[in-house]
Design a protein around this motif. Structure first.
Motif, mmCIF file in Angstrom:
data_model
loop_
_atom_site.group_PDB
_atom_site.id
_atom_site.type_symbol
_atom_site.label_atom_id
_atom_site.label_comp_id
_atom_site.label_asym_id
_atom_site.label_seq_id
_atom_site.Cartn_x
_atom_site.Cartn_y
_atom_site.Cartn_z
ATOM 1 N N VAL A 1 0.830 -1.210 0.000
ATOM 2 C CA VAL A 1 0.000 0.000 0.000
ATOM 3 C C VAL A 1 0.863 1.258 0.000
ATOM 4 C CG1 VAL A 1 -1.621 1.346 1.388
ATOM 5 C CG2 VAL A 1 -1.989 -1.096 1.068
ATOM 6 N N SER A 2 1.900 1.266 0.831
ATOM 7 C CA SER A 2 2.767 2.434 0.911
ATOM 8 C C SER A 2 3.504 2.674 -0.408
ATOM 9 C CB SER A 2 3.769 2.263 2.058
ATOM 10 O OG SER A 2 4.672 3.334 2.111
ATOM 11 N N GLU A 3 4.061 1.604 -0.968
ATOM 12 C CA GLU A 3 4.798 1.730 -2.225
ATOM 13 C C GLU A 3 3.862 2.062 -3.376
ATOM 14 O OE1 GLU A 3 8.409 1.716 -4.419
ATOM 15 O OE2 GLU A 3 7.921 1.769 -2.277
ATOM 16 N N GLY A 4 2.673 1.432 -3.401
ATOM 17 C CA GLY A 4 1.713 1.721 -4.461
ATOM 18 C C GLY A 4 1.226 3.155 -4.433
ATOM 19 N N ARG A 5 0.982 3.681 -3.250
ATOM 20 C CA ARG A 5 0.572 5.081 -3.145
ATOM 21 C C ARG A 5 1.669 6.016 -3.649
ATOM 22 N NH1 ARG A 5 -0.830 6.871 2.779
ATOM 23 N NH2 ARG A 5 1.385 6.287 2.979
ATOM 24 N N ARG A 6 2.924 5.686 -3.327
ATOM 25 C CA ARG A 6 4.038 6.514 -3.770
ATOM 26 C C ARG A 6 4.163 6.510 -5.292
ATOM 27 N NH1 ARG A 6 9.374 6.027 -5.114
ATOM 28 N NH2 ARG A 6 9.217 3.753 -5.091
ATOM 29 N N LEU A 7 3.964 5.334 -5.898
ATOM 30 C CA LEU A 7 4.090 5.232 -7.346
ATOM 31 C C LEU A 7 2.922 5.883 -8.069
ATOM 32 C CD1 LEU A 7 5.373 1.552 -7.593
ATOM 33 C CD2 LEU A 7 6.714 3.630 -7.933
ATOM 34 N N VAL A 8 1.715 5.697 -7.549
ATOM 35 C CA VAL A 8 0.533 6.246 -8.219
ATOM 36 C C VAL A 8 0.493 7.763 -8.123
ATOM 37 C CG1 VAL A 8 -1.990 6.339 -8.138
ATOM 38 C CG2 VAL A 8 -0.819 4.145 -7.936
ATOM 39 N N LEU A 9 0.894 8.312 -6.983
ATOM 40 C CA LEU A 9 0.845 9.759 -6.794
ATOM 41 C C LEU A 9 2.044 10.477 -7.409
ATOM 42 C CD1 LEU A 9 -0.476 9.979 -3.115
ATOM 43 C CD2 LEU A 9 -1.758 10.152 -5.256
ATOM 44 N N GLY A 10 2.977 9.728 -7.971
ATOM 45 C CA GLY A 10 4.101 10.357 -8.660
ATOM 46 C C GLY A 10 5.070 11.062 -7.746
ATOM 47 N N GLU A 11 5.255 10.544 -6.539
ATOM 48 C CA GLU A 11 6.217 11.168 -5.634
ATOM 49 C C GLU A 11 7.640 11.047 -6.167
ATOM 50 O OE1 GLU A 11 5.704 9.533 -1.777
ATOM 51 O OE2 GLU A 11 3.579 10.106 -1.619
ATOM 52 N N ASN A 12 7.880 9.995 -6.941
ATOM 53 C CA ASN A 12 9.153 9.832 -7.634
ATOM 54 C C ASN A 12 8.835 9.629 -9.114
ATOM 55 O OD1 ASN A 12 11.520 8.471 -8.837
ATOM 56 N ND2 ASN A 12 12.315 8.442 -6.752
ATOM 57 N N ILE A 13 9.124 10.638 -9.923
ATOM 58 C CA ILE A 13 8.709 10.619 -11.326
ATOM 59 C C ILE A 13 9.285 9.422 -12.076
ATOM 60 C CG2 ILE A 13 8.703 11.905 -13.497
ATOM 61 C CD1 ILE A 13 7.009 13.141 -11.320
ATOM 62 N N PRO B 1 14.944 15.042 -12.484
ATOM 63 C CA PRO B 1 15.300 15.866 -11.324
ATOM 64 C C PRO B 1 15.004 15.152 -10.013
ATOM 65 C CG PRO B 1 13.225 16.620 -12.269
ATOM 66 C CD PRO B 1 13.792 15.596 -13.214
ATOM 67 N N GLY B 2 15.868 15.395 -9.040
ATOM 68 C CA GLY B 2 15.649 14.847 -7.709
ATOM 69 C C GLY B 2 16.042 13.398 -7.566
ATOM 70 N N GLN B 3 16.819 12.863 -8.516
ATOM 71 C CA GLN B 3 17.222 11.463 -8.458
ATOM 72 C C GLN B 3 18.654 11.363 -7.952
ATOM 73 O OE1 GLN B 3 15.095 8.964 -9.139
ATOM 74 N NE2 GLN B 3 13.544 10.536 -9.457
ATOM 75 N N LYS B 4 18.881 10.405 -7.079
ATOM 76 C CA LYS B 4 20.220 10.140 -6.578
ATOM 77 C C LYS B 4 20.845 9.025 -7.399
ATOM 78 C CE LYS B 4 19.264 11.480 -1.799
ATOM 79 N NZ LYS B 4 19.281 11.036 -0.383
ATOM 80 N N VAL B 5 21.857 9.366 -8.125
ATOM 81 C CA VAL B 5 22.496 8.389 -8.997
ATOM 82 C C VAL B 5 23.604 7.686 -8.231
ATOM 83 C CG1 VAL B 5 23.658 8.065 -11.196
ATOM 84 C CG2 VAL B 5 22.030 9.939 -10.907
#
Length: 221
Positions: free
Chosen positions: A119-131, A201-205
């Motif tokens: 649920v936590s991971e799905g919410r993060r992916l659906v809401l686009g918290e990490n593009i 943007p905002g990605q840690k490589v």
């Protein structure tokens, strides 16, 4: 190859002695047992696509009752004729099917933890918290829509069921070769994934991982 020679040196008498019940089935330690499970599973999946679940459940239980009663009649008949015999279902009679409270508690805890994680991971992916992660998730979903348009659920279950009897045996016979190939593919994926993530943007490589793989590639060349 080394593993095959080592198993051959141990002798056929001890072959399969240290396997779990699932290992004996999926690694084909007992070909008759593995073949029986494979055929019965495929027949069950095929029946689900034709008949109702209630009908299949009742028929399977009825077949089990007939086999159990037939086995007992066979044993008693051989005993009356004073001929040596062995109960074909003796292994099932000693099989422990009880469930303990600790097992249920662990299962419930693992299910709750898994649900919360999904649920936590799905919410993060659906809401686009990490593009970037959301784009990858969308590509996976798009691939699943294509896969679903080609195969239905029962067909996919049948394919997965068949491969579960093939892939473990292949890996068990060639662990070094397959392990190296998987490790190399994973490293290449990590490098490509890190480079693509750097474009958002905002990605840690993970620069250290990318540099390490690039250096190893130059050495191999």
């Amino acid at each position: 190859m080394r593993n095959t020679k080592k198993r051959a040196q141990n002798g056929s008498a001890n072959y399969g002695a240290d396997y779990s019940p699932a290992g004996r089935i999926f690694l084909w330690v007992d070909p008759a047992l593995s073949g029986g499970v494979l055929v019965s599973g495929l027949m069950t999946l095929l029946s689900l696509s034709i008949f109702s679940t209630i009908s299949i459940f009742a028929n399977v239980l009825l077949l089990g009752v007939l086999l159990g009663v037939g086995s007992k009649i066979y044993v008693h008949l051989m005993g009356m004729l004073k001929k040596p015999c062995k109960d074909p279902l003796a292994q099932l009679a000693v099989l422990d099917l009880t469930v303990t409270e600790d097992c249920i508690g662990d299962l419930v805890k693992s299910c709750v933890d898994g649900y919360n994680c999904v649920v936590s991971e799905g919410r993060r992916l659906v809401l686009g918290e990490n593009i970037y992660d959301s784009i990858k998730f969308g590509l996976v979903l798009y691939f699943l829509t294509i896969l679903g348009s080609i195969f239905n659920t029962l067909t996919l279950c049948a394919i997965i069921f068949v491969f579960s009897f093939i892939l473990p045996k292949v890996y068990y016979d060639n662990p070094d070769c397959i392990g190296e190939a998987v490790e190399k593919a994973r490293d290449q994926y990590v490098a490509l994934d890190s480079k693509l993530a750097a474009m958002f943007p905002g990605q840690k490589v993970e620069k250290e991982v990318v540099e390490k793989i690039e250096v190893e590639g130059e050495k191999e060349e």
